[in-house]
Each structure stands twice: as structure tokens, then as C-alpha cells.
Design a protein around this motif. Sequence first.
Motif, PDB file in Angstrom:
ATOM      1  N   GLY A   9       0.820  -1.200   0.000  1.00  0.00           N
ATOM      2  CA  GLY A   9       0.000   0.000   0.000  1.00  0.00           C
ATOM      3  C   GLY A   9       0.854   1.250   0.000  1.00  0.00           C
ATOM      4  O   GLY A   9       2.087   1.197   0.122  1.00  0.00           O
ATOM      5  N   TRP A  36      -9.756  -9.846  -1.717  1.00  0.00           N
ATOM      6  CA  TRP A  36      -9.351  -8.505  -1.280  1.00  0.00           C
ATOM      7  C   TRP A  36     -10.618  -7.701  -1.006  1.00  0.00           C
ATOM      8  O   TRP A  36     -11.525  -7.660  -1.846  1.00  0.00           O
ATOM      9  CB  TRP A  36      -8.513  -7.807  -2.342  1.00  0.00           C
ATOM     10  N   ARG A  38     -12.022  -3.847   0.925  1.00  0.00           N
ATOM     11  CA  ARG A  38     -11.557  -2.515   1.303  1.00  0.00           C
ATOM     12  C   ARG A  38     -12.611  -1.817   2.150  1.00  0.00           C
ATOM     13  O   ARG A  38     -13.796  -2.104   2.059  1.00  0.00           O
ATOM     14  CB  ARG A  38     -11.220  -1.674   0.070  1.00  0.00           C
ATOM     15  N   GLN A  39     -12.110  -0.905   2.967  1.00  0.00           N
ATOM     16  CA  GLN A  39     -12.998  -0.128   3.812  1.00  0.00           C
ATOM     17  C   GLN A  39     -12.529   1.320   3.824  1.00  0.00           C
ATOM     18  O   GLN A  39     -11.413   1.609   4.296  1.00  0.00           O
ATOM     19  CB  GLN A  39     -13.038  -0.676   5.228  1.00  0.00           C
ATOM     20  N   ARG A  45     -17.094  -2.266   5.004  1.00  0.00           N
ATOM     21  CA  ARG A  45     -16.107  -3.033   4.246  1.00  0.00           C
ATOM     22  C   ARG A  45     -16.806  -3.686   3.054  1.00  0.00           C
ATOM     23  O   ARG A  45     -17.900  -4.225   3.187  1.00  0.00           O
ATOM     24  CB  ARG A  45     -15.478  -4.100   5.136  1.00  0.00           C
ATOM     25  N   ASP A  89     -10.852   5.043  -4.781  1.00  0.00           N
ATOM     26  CA  ASP A  89     -10.236   3.775  -4.402  1.00  0.00           C
ATOM     27  C   ASP A  89      -9.508   3.880  -3.056  1.00  0.00           C
ATOM     28  O   ASP A  89      -9.034   2.871  -2.530  1.00  0.00           O
ATOM     29  CB  ASP A  89      -9.233   3.317  -5.467  1.00  0.00           C
ATOM     30  N   ALA A  91      -8.730   3.656   0.565  1.00  0.00           N
ATOM     31  CA  ALA A  91      -9.311   2.801   1.605  1.00  0.00           C
ATOM     32  C   ALA A  91      -8.200   1.989   2.258  1.00  0.00           C
ATOM     33  O   ALA A  91      -7.060   1.964   1.763  1.00  0.00           O
ATOM     34  CB  ALA A  91     -10.357   1.862   1.022  1.00  0.00           C
ATOM     35  N   TYR A  93      -7.105  -1.689   2.599  1.00  0.00           N
ATOM     36  CA  TYR A  93      -7.353  -2.922   1.853  1.00  0.00           C
ATOM     37  C   TYR A  93      -6.966  -4.118   2.721  1.00  0.00           C
ATOM     38  O   TYR A  93      -5.866  -4.155   3.288  1.00  0.00           O
ATOM     39  CB  TYR A  93      -6.555  -2.920   0.551  1.00  0.00           C
ATOM     40  N   TYR A  94      -7.874  -5.092   2.780  1.00  0.00           N
ATOM     41  CA  TYR A  94      -7.695  -6.267   3.616  1.00  0.00           C
ATOM     42  C   TYR A  94      -7.671  -7.529   2.767  1.00  0.00           C
ATOM     43  O   TYR A  94      -8.478  -7.686   1.843  1.00  0.00           O
ATOM     44  CB  TYR A  94      -8.836  -6.392   4.624  1.00  0.00           C
ATOM     45  N   GLY A 109      -4.532  -5.337   7.208  1.00  0.00           N
ATOM     46  CA  GLY A 109      -4.890  -4.225   6.331  1.00  0.00           C
ATOM     47  C   GLY A 109      -3.697  -3.394   5.915  1.00  0.00           C
ATOM     48  O   GLY A 109      -2.700  -3.292   6.637  1.00  0.00           O
ATOM     49  N   GLN A 111      -2.977   0.509   3.928  1.00  0.00           N
ATOM     50  CA  GLN A 111      -3.623   1.747   3.484  1.00  0.00           C
ATOM     51  C   GLN A 111      -3.244   2.064   2.038  1.00  0.00           C
ATOM     52  O   GLN A 111      -2.059   2.048   1.680  1.00  0.00           O
ATOM     53  CB  GLN A 111      -3.211   2.912   4.386  1.00  0.00           C
TER      54      GLN A 111
END
Length: 116
Positions: A9, A36, A38-39, A45, A89, A91, A93-94, A109, A111
Motif C-alpha cells: 500500500g 481482497w 476494502r474499507q 467493508r 479507491d 481505503a 485494503y484487507y 490491512g 492503506q
Amino acid sequence: QVQLVESGGGLVQPGGSLRLSCAASGIIFRIYIMGWYRQAPGKQRELVAKIFSGGRTYYVDSVKGRFTISRDNAKNTVYLQMNMLKPEDTAVYYCNAWANFRDDYWGQGTQVTVSS
């Protein structure tokens, strides 16, 4: 124990690219559906993309044609190549690993910030 460790990230300008990686340990990686999510701040999420054990992929409409998910079973790693990034986009990301209707693991996660 199970670990999912995301990396890749960062801050990128609109139109730029990033590649996220998620290295898994403690699971039989090849049988897991890897995803994948994202939040964004103030939002729920959401699923971005997932890849099944056989290689079939799914993408949410907002990233189709821009993002590509892939997996390397030999390295126990899943990737998300993100191109033509947009501010929306942005967020955390997990990475997610899911299998057997009961095994559901998450990474910590990473960023992603898209801004000029």
C-alpha cells in the motif's frame, strides 16, 4: 497459527498503479478462496475481488478493467494489481482467506491513498 500479511500500500496519484501482496501462512493455501476487501472512512467493508482455488476470478463492477487479482500457490501469496487508480479507491485494503464454510481469516490491512 494463521497469518495473512499484506504489503504494497501507499500514496499514489490518480491514474497511477499499485500492487498489493498478501502472504499467507498456517493454512493449506491452495484450497482457500482468497479475496481482497476494502474499507473507506465512514463506509462498510466491501469485497473488491476474489480468486477461487481453480483460478476463477470475480470483481466488483467499480474495479473491472482496472484491477487484477492473481495467486501464486507455490508462494502462498495473493496479489492485487491496481491500475488507473481513482481517489474513490482510497481505503484500507484487507486480505481474506475463506474455506470450508467455517475458516475465515483476515489480514491487518494496508492503506491505499489516491490523491494529487
